[in-house]
Design an enzyme around this catalytic site. Sequence first.
Site, short mmCIF file in Angstrom:
data_model
loop_
_atom_site.label_atom_id
_atom_site.label_comp_id
_atom_site.label_asym_id
_atom_site.label_seq_id
_atom_site.Cartn_x
_atom_site.Cartn_y
_atom_site.Cartn_z
N ARG A 27 0.85 -1.20 0.00
CA ARG A 27 0.00 0.00 0.00
C ARG A 27 0.87 1.24 0.00
NH1 ARG A 27 -4.66 -1.93 4.30
NH2 ARG A 27 -5.11 -3.81 3.09
N SER A 118 -7.67 -1.16 0.60
CA SER A 118 -8.66 -1.47 1.62
C SER A 118 -9.40 -0.24 2.13
CB SER A 118 -7.97 -2.21 2.77
OG SER A 118 -8.92 -2.66 3.67
N HIS A 119 -9.26 0.06 3.41
CA HIS A 119 -10.02 1.14 4.04
C HIS A 119 -9.33 2.49 3.91
CE1 HIS A 119 -7.13 -0.71 6.65
NE2 HIS A 119 -7.03 0.43 7.31
N ASP A 283 -16.04 -1.88 3.94
CA ASP A 283 -14.93 -0.98 3.63
C ASP A 283 -14.65 -0.89 2.13
OD1 ASP A 283 -13.92 -3.53 3.33
OD2 ASP A 283 -11.90 -2.95 3.92
N ASP A 285 -12.73 -2.43 -0.03
CA ASP A 285 -12.71 -3.64 -0.86
C ASP A 285 -13.67 -4.73 -0.37
OD1 ASP A 285 -11.03 -3.90 1.39
OD2 ASP A 285 -9.90 -5.52 0.46
N ASP A 287 -14.13 -6.43 2.50
CA ASP A 287 -13.89 -7.54 3.42
C ASP A 287 -14.20 -7.18 4.87
OD1 ASP A 287 -11.69 -5.88 3.60
OD2 ASP A 287 -10.18 -7.42 3.15
N ARG A 288 -14.16 -5.89 5.22
CA ARG A 288 -14.48 -5.51 6.59
C ARG A 288 -15.97 -5.26 6.76
NH1 ARG A 288 -9.85 -1.73 9.17
NH2 ARG A 288 -8.09 -2.93 8.41
N LYS A 382 -11.68 -12.43 4.76
CA LYS A 382 -12.81 -11.98 5.55
C LYS A 382 -13.88 -11.45 4.60
CE LYS A 382 -10.42 -7.67 6.86
NZ LYS A 382 -9.01 -7.76 6.50
#
Length: 549
Positions: A27, A118-119, A283, A285, A287-288, A382
Amino acid sequence: MNTDTAVVRVVPTTPFNDQRPGTSGLRKAVSRFQQKNYLENFIQSIFDSQSSRLPHTLVLGGDGRYYNREAIQIILRMAAANGFRHVKVGRGGILSTPATSCVIRKYKADCGIILSASHNPGGPQGDFGVKFNIDNGGPAPEKVTEAIFERSCTIESYKIVEAAPIDLDCLGQSQLGNMVVEIIDSVADHASLLESLFDFDQINTLLSSGGFRICFDALAAVTGPYAHAILEKRLGAPAGSVRQGTPLEDFGGGHPDPNLVYAHELVKIMYGDNGPDFGAASDGDGDRNMILGHGFFVTPSDSLAVMTANHRLIPAYRQGIAGVARSMPTSLAADMVARKLGLDCYETPTGWKFFGNLMDAGMATLCGEESFGTGANHIREKDGLWSVLFWLNILAARKQPVEKIVREHWHSYGRNYYSRHDYEDVEAERAHAVIASVKSRLPDLPGMKFGKNEVASADDFSYTDPVDGSTAGNQGIRICFTDAARIVLRLSGTGTHGATIRIYLEHFEQDSSKQDRDTQDALAHLIDIAHNLTNIVPLTGRTKPTVIT
Ligand code: G16
């Protein structure tokens, strides 16, 4: 377009020194990825590190953030040059992280690349990222990410074919050199897998009854299309139940992190008069997840525990589950349930990749992390929407509000008051000084008293994988007290600016007359101890955390 004759170009390059993947992939700021050869170097390092096996099929997609489409075109041309035969790409370049895992497993692909930070925020000034998943559908384990990093340190060239851009928006197949590019529906495979796990009829009855209202906030990130298709179209939630459901390149300027701070609009709706019965967010992508009842927040650690306690209400888990696993900083709430139900319970380092072996070996079915992640062995990531459906299935079966379910849970198993205090963007040297100062005190801590709290054990967590015997050291400092309270301290592996210090605080309360306290009040004594132990204020100059979740 047929480019059978596409010429492979070998482009000279030089290594970058910052391509070691973190907790979940590489990232960096978008501007870093846009630097000449930066993305290409990392992708070639991934391909080279796989060269002992002839790669065949790749799954490719991302969360739709800025630079997603450009990166996909580059990766497709590099995949063709590196001998892939078939690449499945989510339409429009959209494929959530759980959907990618699902597609890898369903079609027995060799690997997947997920373009997401991600987030982390997106847009030209935001972040971009590359995650690499292996053939079990899960994040690459550390031996693979280390091999990628080592390759990135010595890379001298990358391979790419010259070809016109592929139309990413049109379903179907086209040819790129000898490679087939197949644009697939981003939602269909994942949606049908989820349908096979839950009682969709029961959930449909709940959602279409009119008496039960939900609000799902996709935070203008990848889950919008999935939530529209599953919650509204398939399960009968009224149109409008999904908010911010169109993926935007900059997430509408927001921070696609489903927690009480960044999903504040959802929180306002859920805590408002006459708010919906159930709220959730996911989130960047997908997964959260964050789970809310009307005026009530479920901590991710409690969410895993409630799922574990109620697993027999879900068709897929009705016959029982193999075990439960949580990351070390995640509260012990799931352990309490596992103990009562006689289930195996595993403690792993932070990072979903550590659950893969346990699931592959049939040792753990449900997994969860304090960082708003829960999932199961249907895939190896997740899964935000899986978590939402799990909760909806519990609610449909128990016909009780979220808050009542959680309070009854605490009554049966005790309450693990839990909070995470993040100190973001700390100068790296100062952050390391904080960790080093606590580490140096570890041997002296057991037996030491801080007010009423006595330290039972203190260590730097290291993990030996029970399946393949691999080890991972330096996974965070654990200070456990005799009354089952814990303070955990570690540095984040997902940030892109400076260092982030995370302090995790946990206090166990069995007495149901004391389970109603405000979380920060209940943890106040541990917060004081943590300040005392870490010297975080003098060492960082920060007087309070940046984010409390
Ligand atoms: C990633 C990993 C998670 C981890 C989280 C937090 O999540 O997949 O397993 O718990 O980072 O990591 P850290 O505390 O090091 O920042 P995601 O959703 O960002 O991919």
